[in-house]
Design an enzyme around this catalytic site. Structure first.
Site, PDB file in Angstrom:
ATOM      1  CB  SER A 149       5.072  -0.186   8.480  1.00 45.65           C
ATOM      2  OG  SER A 149       4.948   0.702   7.395  1.00 45.65           O
ATOM      3  CG  ASP A 226      -1.660  -1.527   4.462  1.00 39.82           C
ATOM      4  OD1 ASP A 226      -1.575  -0.317   4.183  1.00 39.82           O
ATOM      5  OD2 ASP A 226      -0.821  -2.125   5.159  1.00 39.82           O
ATOM      6  CG  HIS A 260      -0.085   0.274   7.402  1.00 45.29           C
ATOM      7  ND1 HIS A 260       0.593  -0.672   6.662  1.00 45.29           N
ATOM      8  CD2 HIS A 260       0.884   1.061   7.934  1.00 45.29           C
ATOM      9  CE1 HIS A 260       1.897  -0.459   6.741  1.00 45.29           C
ATOM     10  NE2 HIS A 260       2.107   0.592   7.518  1.00 45.29           N
TER      11      HIS A 260
END
Length: 282
Positions: A149, A226, A260
């Protein structure tokens, strides 16, 4: 520079340790985690740096990703720093989860009141490697980087801004084009100011366009389910298009049903360790 050991746990024949030190760049105490595989007892090993995402500390990766067995088998020293300075008493640093504490975005801030402490780019590319090289059995010439991320963004920009420094790079669900997404706009405005021209040097999609050669093999895993992908925070398509245009090899895997979280990371972490080991142990 003095290191204070916080913890040490045996794991797959090696040692998972956490240390604290006084950072020159960040002007505060910082913690980092380091895994020393069994091979580190008898010689120097390659160093693989992990950069975590928003709200994380050095603990998330070492407790949730399940990377230890693969790192042990391939003889990799794995280093996971914190994601921002801590306890700097800057007004507003704890007001939101996506800016300030836990959200350093791996940039060197140029704006008050952040510029004194929020220098995570220089910390992870210069200060931390120097500290690791001086205190642990690693080979400075064999170094790679990966992340998740915000940390995926960090890994990509560190590799793209320093051709030849890292043998390989990979990322899980990276923020690929921060100048165009809400997270990036908020962070860059605060840390770098309103001149968007200064944002470009920390955007992987834009950095690819000026990368000097194609000797960089990139692996990216992205969960198809996600929420941040569908929210327009990650923008991997822009990065893939830029890589294709520059003929920079990138393997992009859209993983059906994955989100995620660290469940996603744990599922594919062995692939990433192998990707790096291929270059680090060549």
């Amino acid at each position: 520079m003095a290191l204070k050991q916080i913890s040490s746990n045996k794991c797959f024949g090696g040692l998972q340790k956490v240390f604290e030190h006084d950072s020159v760049e960040l002007k505060c105490k910082m913690k980092f985690a380091i895994y020393l595989p069994p091979k580190a007892e008898t010689g120097k090993c390659p160093a693989l740096y992990w950069l975590s995402g928003l709200t994380c500390t050095e603990q998330n990766f070492i407790s949730k990703s399940g990377y230890h067995q693969a790192a042990s088998e391939h003889g990799l020293v794995v280093i996971a720093p914190d994601t921002s300075p801590r306890g700097c008493n800057i007004k507003g640093e704890d007001d939101s989860w996506d800016f300030g504490t836990g959200a350093g975005f791996y940039v060197d801030a140029t704006q008050d009141p952040w510029k004194t402490n929020y220098r995570m780019y220089s910390y992870v590319t210069v200060e931390l490697p120097q500290l690791i090289n001086a205190n642990f059995p690693v080979d400075p010439q064999r170094m790679s980087i990966f992340g998740h991320s915000m940390g995926g963004h960090g890994a990509l920009i560190c590799a793209l801004k320093n051709p030849g420094k890292y043998k390989s790079v990979s990322a899980f669900a990276p923020i690929c084009n921060p100048v165009l997404c809400p997270w990036g706009k908020k962070a860059f405005s605060g840390y770098l100011g309103t001149d968007q021209g200064k944002w470009k040097s920390y955007d992987a999609t834009l950095l690819v366009k000026s990368y000097p050669d194609s000797q960089l093999d990139i692996l990216i895993d992205q969960g198809k389910d996600d929420q941040f992908l569908s929210d327009g925070q990650l923008l991997p398509d822009n990065f893939i298009a830029a890589c294709t245009e520059k003929k920079i090899p990138v393997v992009f895997r859209l993983q059906e049903g994955y989100d995620h979280s660290y469940y996603f990371i744990a599922t594919f972490i062995i692939d990433h360790i192998r990707h790096h080991a291929k270059y680090l142990n060549a």
